[in-house]
Scaffold this motif. Sequence first.
Motif, short mmCIF file in Angstrom:
data_model
loop_
_atom_site.label_atom_id
_atom_site.label_comp_id
_atom_site.label_asym_id
_atom_site.label_seq_id
_atom_site.Cartn_x
_atom_site.Cartn_y
_atom_site.Cartn_z
N UNK A 59 0.84 -1.19 0.00
CA UNK A 59 0.00 0.00 0.00
C UNK A 59 0.89 1.26 0.00
N UNK A 60 0.50 2.24 -0.79
CA UNK A 60 1.26 3.49 -0.86
C UNK A 60 1.15 4.26 0.45
N UNK A 61 2.22 4.98 0.75
CA UNK A 61 2.19 5.84 1.94
C UNK A 61 1.27 7.03 1.65
N UNK A 62 0.38 7.28 2.59
CA UNK A 62 -0.52 8.42 2.47
C UNK A 62 -0.05 9.51 3.42
N UNK A 63 -0.17 10.73 2.96
CA UNK A 63 0.21 11.90 3.77
C UNK A 63 -1.05 12.69 4.08
N UNK A 64 -1.22 13.01 5.34
CA UNK A 64 -2.38 13.83 5.73
C UNK A 64 -2.13 15.26 5.31
N UNK A 65 -3.20 16.00 5.22
CA UNK A 65 -3.14 17.38 4.73
C UNK A 65 -2.15 18.24 5.54
N UNK A 66 -2.14 18.06 6.86
CA UNK A 66 -1.22 18.84 7.69
C UNK A 66 0.24 18.52 7.37
N UNK A 67 0.52 17.25 7.07
CA UNK A 67 1.89 16.86 6.72
C UNK A 67 2.32 17.49 5.40
N UNK A 68 1.43 17.48 4.43
CA UNK A 68 1.74 18.06 3.12
C UNK A 68 1.91 19.57 3.25
N UNK B 4 -8.19 22.22 -3.56
CA UNK B 4 -9.12 21.11 -3.78
C UNK B 4 -10.48 21.66 -4.24
N UNK B 5 -10.94 22.68 -3.56
CA UNK B 5 -12.25 23.26 -3.86
C UNK B 5 -12.33 23.78 -5.30
N UNK B 6 -11.23 24.37 -5.80
CA UNK B 6 -11.26 24.93 -7.16
C UNK B 6 -10.73 23.93 -8.20
N UNK B 7 -10.57 22.68 -7.76
CA UNK B 7 -10.10 21.60 -8.64
C UNK B 7 -8.72 21.85 -9.23
N UNK B 8 -7.87 22.47 -8.45
CA UNK B 8 -6.50 22.71 -8.91
C UNK B 8 -5.57 21.60 -8.45
N UNK B 9 -5.74 21.17 -7.20
CA UNK B 9 -4.92 20.10 -6.65
C UNK B 9 -5.78 19.29 -5.70
N UNK B 10 -6.21 18.14 -6.16
CA UNK B 10 -7.13 17.30 -5.39
C UNK B 10 -6.36 16.28 -4.56
N UNK B 11 -6.89 15.91 -3.40
CA UNK B 11 -6.26 14.83 -2.63
C UNK B 11 -6.33 13.53 -3.43
N UNK B 12 -5.36 12.66 -3.18
CA UNK B 12 -5.36 11.37 -3.86
C UNK B 12 -6.44 10.45 -3.30
N UNK B 13 -6.81 10.72 -2.05
CA UNK B 13 -7.79 9.86 -1.38
C UNK B 13 -8.47 10.67 -0.29
N UNK B 14 -9.78 10.51 -0.18
CA UNK B 14 -10.53 11.11 0.93
C UNK B 14 -11.23 9.98 1.67
N UNK B 15 -10.95 9.89 2.95
CA UNK B 15 -11.55 8.84 3.78
C UNK B 15 -13.05 9.10 3.90
N UNK B 16 -13.85 8.13 3.53
CA UNK B 16 -15.31 8.31 3.55
C UNK B 16 -15.88 8.37 4.96
N UNK C 68 -0.54 11.44 -1.98
CA UNK C 68 0.51 10.47 -2.23
C UNK C 68 1.74 11.18 -2.79
N UNK C 69 2.90 10.58 -2.59
CA UNK C 69 4.15 11.19 -3.06
C UNK C 69 4.12 11.52 -4.55
N UNK C 70 3.47 10.69 -5.33
CA UNK C 70 3.39 10.93 -6.78
C UNK C 70 2.76 12.29 -7.10
N UNK C 71 2.00 12.82 -6.18
CA UNK C 71 1.33 14.10 -6.39
C UNK C 71 2.23 15.28 -6.06
N UNK C 72 3.32 15.04 -5.35
CA UNK C 72 4.16 16.12 -4.86
C UNK C 72 4.78 16.95 -5.99
N UNK C 73 5.18 16.30 -7.08
CA UNK C 73 5.75 17.05 -8.20
C UNK C 73 4.73 18.05 -8.74
N UNK C 74 3.49 17.62 -8.84
CA UNK C 74 2.42 18.49 -9.35
C UNK C 74 2.23 19.70 -8.42
#
Length: 123
Positions: free
Chosen positions: A1-10, A25-37, A45-51
Motif C-alpha cells: 500500500x502506498x504511503x498516504x500523507x495527511x493534509x497537515x503533513x503536506x 481542492x475546492x477549485x479543482x486545482x490540486x485534489x487529494x489522492x484519497x478522501x476517507x469516507x 501520495x508522493x506521486x502528487x508532490x511534483x504536481x
Amino acid sequence: MKKRYRINEVAKLFNVSRQTLIYYDKINLFKPGYIDSENSYRYYFEEQFFHLRFILTLKDAGFSLKEIKEYTECKTPKESLNFLEEREVNLELRIERLIKSKATIGKKIKEVKRIIEKRGPRT
C-alpha cells in the motif's frame, strides 16, 4: 500500500497552509489522492508532490491561480508547451523590467548616500 500523507503533513512539507490545500481542492486545482469516507480526511501520495511543487513554482513566478488552472486544463502536450513558452517570454520581459528598476533604485541609493555624507548623518 502506498504511503498516504495527511493534509497537515503536506502543508508542512511545502510550507503552505492547510487552508491553501483545501482551497486548491475546492477549485479543482490540486485534489487529494484519497478522501476517507468515514472521517473526510484528505490524503495525498508522493506521486502528487511534483504536481504541487510545480503549482507553487508557477505561483512564485507570479502566475495567477486562474492561469495555473488554465495550464492544468491543457489537453495536449503541444497545448501545454505553447502555454509555458508564452508565459516564459512574459517572465523574461518582467525580469528585464525588474533589473532596470533595481538599477534605478541603486542609483537613487548612491545619490542619497552622497547627500548624507555631504550634510552629515542628520535624518
